[in-house]
Design an enzyme around this catalytic site. Structure first.
Site, PDB file in Angstrom:
ATOM      1  N   GLU A 192      -1.902   2.945   6.590  1.00 18.30           N
ATOM      2  CA  GLU A 192      -0.712   3.717   6.207  1.00 18.30           C
ATOM      3  C   GLU A 192      -0.910   5.369   6.663  1.00 18.30           C
ATOM      4  OE1 GLU A 192       1.825   3.272   2.834  1.00 18.30           O
ATOM      5  OE2 GLU A 192       1.699   5.429   2.703  1.00 18.30           O
ATOM      6  N   LYS A 213      -4.140  -3.698  -1.147  1.00 16.08           N
ATOM      7  CA  LYS A 213      -3.060  -2.616  -1.108  1.00 16.08           C
ATOM      8  C   LYS A 213      -3.735  -1.101  -0.820  1.00 16.08           C
ATOM      9  CE  LYS A 213       0.845  -0.486  -1.465  1.00 16.08           C
ATOM     10  NZ  LYS A 213       0.797   0.712  -2.114  1.00 16.08           N
TER      11      LYS A 213
HETATM   12  C1  6PG Z   1       3.954   1.936  -0.142  1.00 18.45           C
HETATM   13  C2  6PG Z   1       3.375   3.428   0.075  1.00 18.45           C
HETATM   14  C3  6PG Z   1       3.376   3.804  -1.687  1.00 18.45           C
HETATM   15  C4  6PG Z   1       3.419   5.142  -1.840  1.00 18.45           C
HETATM   16  C5  6PG Z   1       2.013   5.935  -1.604  1.00 18.45           C
HETATM   17  C6  6PG Z   1       1.985   7.155  -0.614  1.00 18.45           C
HETATM   18  O1  6PG Z   1       2.902   1.065   0.183  1.00 18.45           O
HETATM   19  O2  6PG Z   1       4.853   1.475  -0.507  1.00 18.45           O
HETATM   20  O3  6PG Z   1       1.956   3.362   0.589  1.00 18.45           O
HETATM   21  O4  6PG Z   1       2.293   3.307  -2.412  1.00 18.45           O
HETATM   22  O5  6PG Z   1       4.416   5.845  -1.068  1.00 18.45           O
HETATM   23  O6  6PG Z   1       1.569   6.220  -2.882  1.00 18.45           O
HETATM   24  O7  6PG Z   1       0.925   7.558  -0.843  1.00 18.45           O
HETATM   25  P1  6PG Z   1       0.527   9.205  -0.804  1.00 18.45           P
HETATM   26  O8  6PG Z   1       1.509   9.971  -1.886  1.00 18.45           O
HETATM   27  O9  6PG Z   1      -0.911   9.231  -1.001  1.00 18.45           O
HETATM   28  O10 6PG Z   1       0.967   9.630   0.479  1.00 18.45           O
END
Ligand code: 6PG
Length: 477
Positions: A190, A183
Site C-alpha cells: 500500500e 496484512k
Molecule cells: C487498511 C489500511 C489500514 C490503515 C493503515 C494506514 O488496510 O485498511 O492499511 O490498516 O489505514 O494503518 O497506515 P499508515 O497510518 O501507516 O499510513
C-alpha cells in the site's frame, strides 16, 4: 448466551465490524472499556440487527455461545495484551480470541503460543478496507489454527468483501502469525502504491505542466485500464477536490508531510531480517520519513539543481502516456517484492501460504484492491511455485513493453530534478535482476582484500582467498 460473536473495542473499526456482523444476521455481543460507547452504538444502530449490550467483562463473556468467538478491536501493542489478559481467564478451552487490529505478527505468534497452552485459539487477523470496508465488506486475513477457521470462517466469509466472481475475500492464510504477516505486507505494498502514484502525480505536474484538475482526469482515464484500482480512483477524487476556504486545489493546502503508523516500516524491517530485497517498499517508507524532516528540508532548500520546465501541451499528452507505463511497470516490481517477502516468511515460519489465494482475497475490500490482482492470482494459480512474479511470462512481456517509456520518464525526472525514489528503485531492481554480471563480484573481492572474507570462483568450486598483502597468490580457504 445467545451471541455468535462478541466485539470489544468499539472505536470506528470495531463498531463497523460489529454492525457488519449484525447486518448479516448474527447476534453480536458488544463491550467497550467505557460503556457509553456501547450504548451509543445500540442507540444509533440497534435497528440494524441483534445486539447484546454488556458492561462488564464477565457479562460480555457470558453473552457468547460456545465455543466463544471474541473479537478484540483495540490498539496494537500493550492495549491488546491488556485486553487479552482481562478476558483469557474467563474463557474455556475451545474458545477463540480474534485480534482484528494491525498487530505485529511476532506479537501474534507470542500470544498464540501462550493462549494455546490454555486451549484457547488465538486468531490474529488482518482486516483491510478502512472504516467503509469494515462496514460493507473488508478483505480479511485470518491466521491461527485450522480448527478455529472451521468455526469462524463461514462468518468471516459472510461479512467479507466479494470479488467480481463472487468469491469472498477471506481465506485461512496460515497458522499463528501468518494472517498478520500478510496484512503487514499488504500495507507495505500500500505504501509503495501510494508513493508511485505520488511520483506520477508530481511528474505530471512539474514535467508535463498539468493542473491538479487535469491530472485528476488523467487518473480517471487510467482507472479504466490496467491500473484500475481503488487507490487510483481516490487519487482522482482527491486531486479534483477544491479547498472551500481558499478556492485552491485541495492538494495544495495540505502540508506535504506524510505520517505512518508502522506497518510499512515493519514490512521493511522484517524484509531486512529475512534478506528479501523490498527496495521499492523501503523507498516508500523513507520518502514518508524524509517528508517529515522539516528542518532538514528547510536547510536544504538552497541546494543547486535544475528547475523543472513544463512541456508544451503538444508533448504533455505523450509524456502522460509514458508515465502510465512507468507507473505500471513499477507497480509490477513492488508486488513482485511484496509477494517475495510473503513467500520467504511462509518458508521461514512454515506457514505454507498460498500466494494465489492471497492475491485472490486482495481483489476486493482492501486498500490495494485492483483489477491487477486478478492477474497475479492467475499467475500463481497457473504456477504455484513461481519463483517471482517477474518470472510470469505475461508480466515479463508487459514490463518489456513498458521499459523504454519507463526509462524515458526517469531520464526526464533526473534531468528536471524531480525526485522519483519509487520509480528509480523499481527500475534498478529490474535491471539488477536482468544483469548477467553484478558488481557484487567486486564487493566480494574487496571483502576478501580487507577482511580475508574469501570468495567463490566462476570456474571451479570451493572458497578462496588471495594473499593481498603478500605475493597475491591464491589459496584455498
Ligand atoms: C487498511 C489500511 C489500514 C490503515 C493503515 C494506514 O488496510 O485498511 O492499511 O490498516 O489505514 O494503518 O497506515 P499508515 O497510518 O501507516 O499510513
Amino acid at each position: 448466551a445467545s451471541a455468535q460473536i462478541g466485539v470489544t473495542g468499539l472505536a470506528v473499526m470495531g463498531r463497523n465490524l460489529a454492525r457488519n456482523f449484525a447486518r448479516n444476521g448474527y447476534t453480536v455481543a458488544l463491550h467497550n472499556r467505557t460503556a457509553s460507547r456501547t450504548h451509543d452504538l445500540v442507540k444509533e444502530f440497534g435497528h440494524e440487527g441483534d445486539f447484546v449490550s454488556t458492561e462488564t467483562a464477565e457479562d460480555f463473556v457470558a453473552a457468547l455461545e460456545r465455543p466463544r468467538r471474541l473479537m478484540i478491536m483495540v490498539k496494537a501493542g500493550e492495549p491488546t495484551d491488556a485486553v487479552i489478559e482481562e478476558f483469557a481467564p474467563l474463557l474455556e478451552p475451545g474458545d477463540m480470541i480474534i485480534d482484528g487490529g494491525n498487530a505485529h505478527f511476532a506479537d501474534t505468534r507470542r500470544r498464540e503460543r501462550r493462549l494455546r497452552e490454555q486451549g484457547i485459539h488465538f486468531v490474529g487477523t488482518g482486516v483491510s478496507g478502512g472504516e467503509e470496508g469494515a462496514l460493507h465488506g473488508p478483505s480479511i486475513m485470518p491466521g491461527g489454527s485450522k480448527e478455529s477457521y472451521g468455526s469462524l470462517g463461514p462468518m468471516l466469509e459472510k461479512i467479507s468483501a466479494k470479488a467480481k466472481d463472487g468469491a469472498p475475500c477471506v481465506t485461512h492464510v496460515g497458522p499463528d502469525g501468518a494472517g498478520h504477516f500478510v496484512k503487514m505486507v499488504h500495507n507495505g505494498i500500500e505504501y509503495a502504491d501510494m508513493q508511485l502514484i505520488g511520483e506520477a502525480y508530481q511528474l505530471l505536474r512539474d514535467v508535463a505542466g498539468y493542473s491538479p484538475a487535469e491530472i485528476a482526469e488523467i487518473f480517471r482515464t487510467w482507472n479504466t485500464g490496467r491500473l484500475d484500482s481503488y487507490l487510483i480512483e481516490i487519487t482522482a477524487e482527491v486531486l479534483s477536490h477544491v479547498d472551500a476556504a481558499t478556492g485552491k486545489p485541495f492538494v495544495d493546502v495540505v502540508q506535504d508531510q506524510a505520517e505512518q503508523k508502522g506497518t510499512g516500516r515493519w514490512t521493511v524491517q522484517i524484509a531486512l531480517d529475512l534478506g528479501v530485497p523490498v527496495s521499492g517498499i523501503a523507498e516508500a517508507v523513507f520518502a514518508r520519513s524524509l517528508s517529515g524532516h522539516t528542518a532538514l528540508r528547510e536547510a536544504s532548500r538552497h541546494l543547486a539543481g535544475p528547475k523543472a520546465t513544463p512541456l508544451g501541451k503538444a508533448e504533455a499528452g505523450a509524456f502522460a502516456d509514458r508515465v502510465e507505463q512507468a507507473l505500471y511497470a513499477s507497480k509490477i516490481v513492488s508486488y513482485t517484492q511484496g509477494f517475495h517477502e510473503i513467500a520467504t516468511g511462509s518458508e521461514e515460519y512454515d506457514w505454507t501460504i498460498d500466494l494465489g489465494k492471497v492475491a485472490s482475497i486482495w481483489r476486493a475490500g482492501c486498500i490495494i484492491r485492483a483489477a491487477f490482482l486478478d492477474r497475479i492470482r492467475a499467475a500463481y494459480d497457473a504456477r504455484p511455485d513461481l519463483p517471482s512474479l517477474l518470472s510470469d511470462e505475461t508480466f515479463a512481456q508487459e514490463i518489456a513493453a513498458a521499459q523504454d517509456d519507463w526509462r524515458e520518464v526517469l531520464a526526464a525526472a533526473t534531468r528536471q530534478g524531480v525526485p522519483t525514489p519509487g520509480f528509480s528503485a523499481a527500475l534498478a531492481y529490474y535491471d539488477a535482476l536482468r544483469a548477467e554480471r553484478l558488481p557484487a563480484a567486486l564487493t566480494q573481492a574487496q571483502r576478501d582484500f580487507f577482511g580475508a572474507h574469501t570468495y567463490r570462483r566462476t570456474d571451479r568450486p570451493g572458497s578462496f582467498h588471495t594473499l593481498w598483502g603478500g605475493d597475491r597468490s591464491e589459496v584455498e580457504a
